[in-house]
Design a protein around this motif. Structure first.
Motif, PDB file in Angstrom:
ATOM      1  N   GLY A  51       0.777  -1.228   0.000  1.00  0.00           N
ATOM      2  CA  GLY A  51       0.000   0.000   0.000  1.00  0.00           C
ATOM      3  C   GLY A  51       0.807   1.276   0.000  1.00  0.00           C
ATOM      4  N   VAL A  52       2.079   1.220   0.420  1.00  0.00           N
ATOM      5  CA  VAL A  52       2.872   2.442   0.522  1.00  0.00           C
ATOM      6  C   VAL A  52       4.150   2.368  -0.301  1.00  0.00           C
ATOM      7  CG1 VAL A  52       4.117   3.965   2.114  1.00  0.00           C
ATOM      8  CG2 VAL A  52       1.952   2.962   2.806  1.00  0.00           C
ATOM      9  N   VAL A  53       4.934   1.328  -0.112  1.00  0.00           N
ATOM     10  CA  VAL A  53       6.243   1.263  -0.758  1.00  0.00           C
ATOM     11  C   VAL A  53       6.117   1.091  -2.274  1.00  0.00           C
ATOM     12  CG1 VAL A  53       8.416   0.001  -0.866  1.00  0.00           C
ATOM     13  CG2 VAL A  53       7.335   0.409   1.334  1.00  0.00           C
ATOM     14  N   VAL A 105       7.254   3.823  -5.450  1.00  0.00           N
ATOM     15  CA  VAL A 105       8.314   3.505  -6.397  1.00  0.00           C
ATOM     16  C   VAL A 105       7.798   3.368  -7.828  1.00  0.00           C
ATOM     17  CG1 VAL A 105      10.071   1.787  -6.986  1.00  0.00           C
ATOM     18  CG2 VAL A 105       9.657   2.355  -4.606  1.00  0.00           C
ATOM     19  N   TRP A 106       6.686   2.660  -8.021  1.00  0.00           N
ATOM     20  CA  TRP A 106       6.299   2.272  -9.371  1.00  0.00           C
ATOM     21  C   TRP A 106       5.073   2.962  -9.955  1.00  0.00           C
ATOM     22  CZ3 TRP A 106       7.956  -2.684  -7.010  1.00  0.00           C
ATOM     23  CH2 TRP A 106       9.194  -3.062  -7.492  1.00  0.00           C
ATOM     24  N   HIS A 146       1.115  12.455  -8.374  1.00  0.00           N
ATOM     25  CA  HIS A 146       0.462  12.723  -7.084  1.00  0.00           C
ATOM     26  C   HIS A 146       0.380  11.477  -6.221  1.00  0.00           C
ATOM     27  CE1 HIS A 146      -3.004  11.366  -9.488  1.00  0.00           C
ATOM     28  NE2 HIS A 146      -3.527  10.997  -8.339  1.00  0.00           N
ATOM     29  N   ARG A 147       0.248  10.312  -6.831  1.00  0.00           N
ATOM     30  CA  ARG A 147       0.206   9.061  -6.062  1.00  0.00           C
ATOM     31  C   ARG A 147       1.587   8.736  -5.501  1.00  0.00           C
ATOM     32  NH1 ARG A 147      -2.670   4.377  -8.996  1.00  0.00           N
ATOM     33  NH2 ARG A 147      -4.418   5.756  -8.593  1.00  0.00           N
ATOM     34  N   ARG A 148       2.625   8.943  -6.324  1.00  0.00           N
ATOM     35  CA  ARG A 148       3.991   8.720  -5.843  1.00  0.00           C
ATOM     36  C   ARG A 148       4.324   9.680  -4.706  1.00  0.00           C
ATOM     37  NH1 ARG A 148       5.615   8.964 -11.258  1.00  0.00           N
ATOM     38  NH2 ARG A 148       6.674  10.908 -10.768  1.00  0.00           N
ATOM     39  N   ALA A 205       2.217  11.236  -2.613  1.00  0.00           N
ATOM     40  CA  ALA A 205       1.463  10.884  -1.410  1.00  0.00           C
ATOM     41  C   ALA A 205       2.064   9.656  -0.720  1.00  0.00           C
ATOM     42  CB  ALA A 205       0.003  10.632  -1.753  1.00  0.00           C
ATOM     43  N   ALA A 206       2.421   8.648  -1.493  1.00  0.00           N
ATOM     44  CA  ALA A 206       3.018   7.445  -0.913  1.00  0.00           C
ATOM     45  C   ALA A 206       4.379   7.762  -0.300  1.00  0.00           C
ATOM     46  CB  ALA A 206       3.150   6.356  -1.980  1.00  0.00           C
ATOM     47  N   HIS A 207       5.134   8.633  -0.950  1.00  0.00           N
ATOM     48  CA  HIS A 207       6.431   9.027  -0.407  1.00  0.00           C
ATOM     49  C   HIS A 207       6.259   9.772   0.907  1.00  0.00           C
ATOM     50  CE1 HIS A 207       9.958  11.691   0.022  1.00  0.00           C
ATOM     51  NE2 HIS A 207      10.611  10.620  -0.389  1.00  0.00           N
ATOM     52  N   ASP A 208       5.270  10.662   0.989  1.00  0.00           N
ATOM     53  CA  ASP A 208       5.016  11.409   2.219  1.00  0.00           C
ATOM     54  C   ASP A 208       4.627  10.477   3.361  1.00  0.00           C
ATOM     55  OD1 ASP A 208       5.591  13.717   0.846  1.00  0.00           O
ATOM     56  OD2 ASP A 208       3.488  14.319   0.598  1.00  0.00           O
ATOM     57  N   VAL A 209       3.775   9.506   3.074  1.00  0.00           N
ATOM     58  CA  VAL A 209       3.365   8.541   4.107  1.00  0.00           C
ATOM     59  C   VAL A 209       4.555   7.704   4.549  1.00  0.00           C
ATOM     60  CG1 VAL A 209       1.960   6.492   4.549  1.00  0.00           C
ATOM     61  CG2 VAL A 209       0.966   8.461   3.395  1.00  0.00           C
ATOM     62  N   LEU A 210       5.368   7.265   3.606  1.00  0.00           N
ATOM     63  CA  LEU A 210       6.550   6.477   3.938  1.00  0.00           C
ATOM     64  C   LEU A 210       7.516   7.295   4.787  1.00  0.00           C
ATOM     65  CD1 LEU A 210       7.918   3.762   3.538  1.00  0.00           C
ATOM     66  CD2 LEU A 210       8.946   4.660   1.457  1.00  0.00           C
ATOM     67  N   ARG A 211       7.680   8.571   4.467  1.00  0.00           N
ATOM     68  CA  ARG A 211       8.554   9.454   5.236  1.00  0.00           C
ATOM     69  C   ARG A 211       8.042   9.598   6.672  1.00  0.00           C
ATOM     70  NH1 ARG A 211      13.272  10.085   4.515  1.00  0.00           N
ATOM     71  NH2 ARG A 211      13.254   9.446   6.646  1.00  0.00           N
TER      72      ARG A 211
END
Length: 89
Positions: free
Chosen positions: A25-27, A31-32, A37-39, A41-47
């Motif tokens: 759901g996040v990593v 990456v892919w 905007h999806r990358r 958002a996922a990067h912000d959550v991972l951070r």
């Protein structure tokens, strides 16, 4: 009543499922995904997850000391946000 050996198996399965959900759901979207905007958002959550993990391990949090709320301006603690000294009128 379940046997006492069921609890470690249940905890292992719960941990594995949580990690798999985190990766799926996040990593992977960070990456892919083709959508920016999806990358982002996922990067912000991972951070956020990694910052919380680092702070929990007792290391210095890059956004302030652990347990201290981040400033609303996003700047350094004790400094005015940009434009705060401008007078209107």
């Amino acid at each position: 009543m379940p046997s006492p050996a069921v609890l470690p198996v249940f905890l292992f399965c719960l941990t594995a499922l949580s990690l798999l959900s985190l990766i799926a759901g996040v990593v992977l979207p960070a990456v892919w995904s083709r959508k920016f905007h999806r990358r982002k958002a996922a990067h912000d959550v991972l951070r956020l997850i990694l910052d919380a993990w680092v702070a929990r391990k007792g290391k210095e949090d890059p956004h302030g000391t652990p347990g201290e709320p981040a400033p609303a301006s996003g700047g350094e603690p004790g400094k005015e946000p940009p434009g705060a000294s401008l007078k209107v009128g």
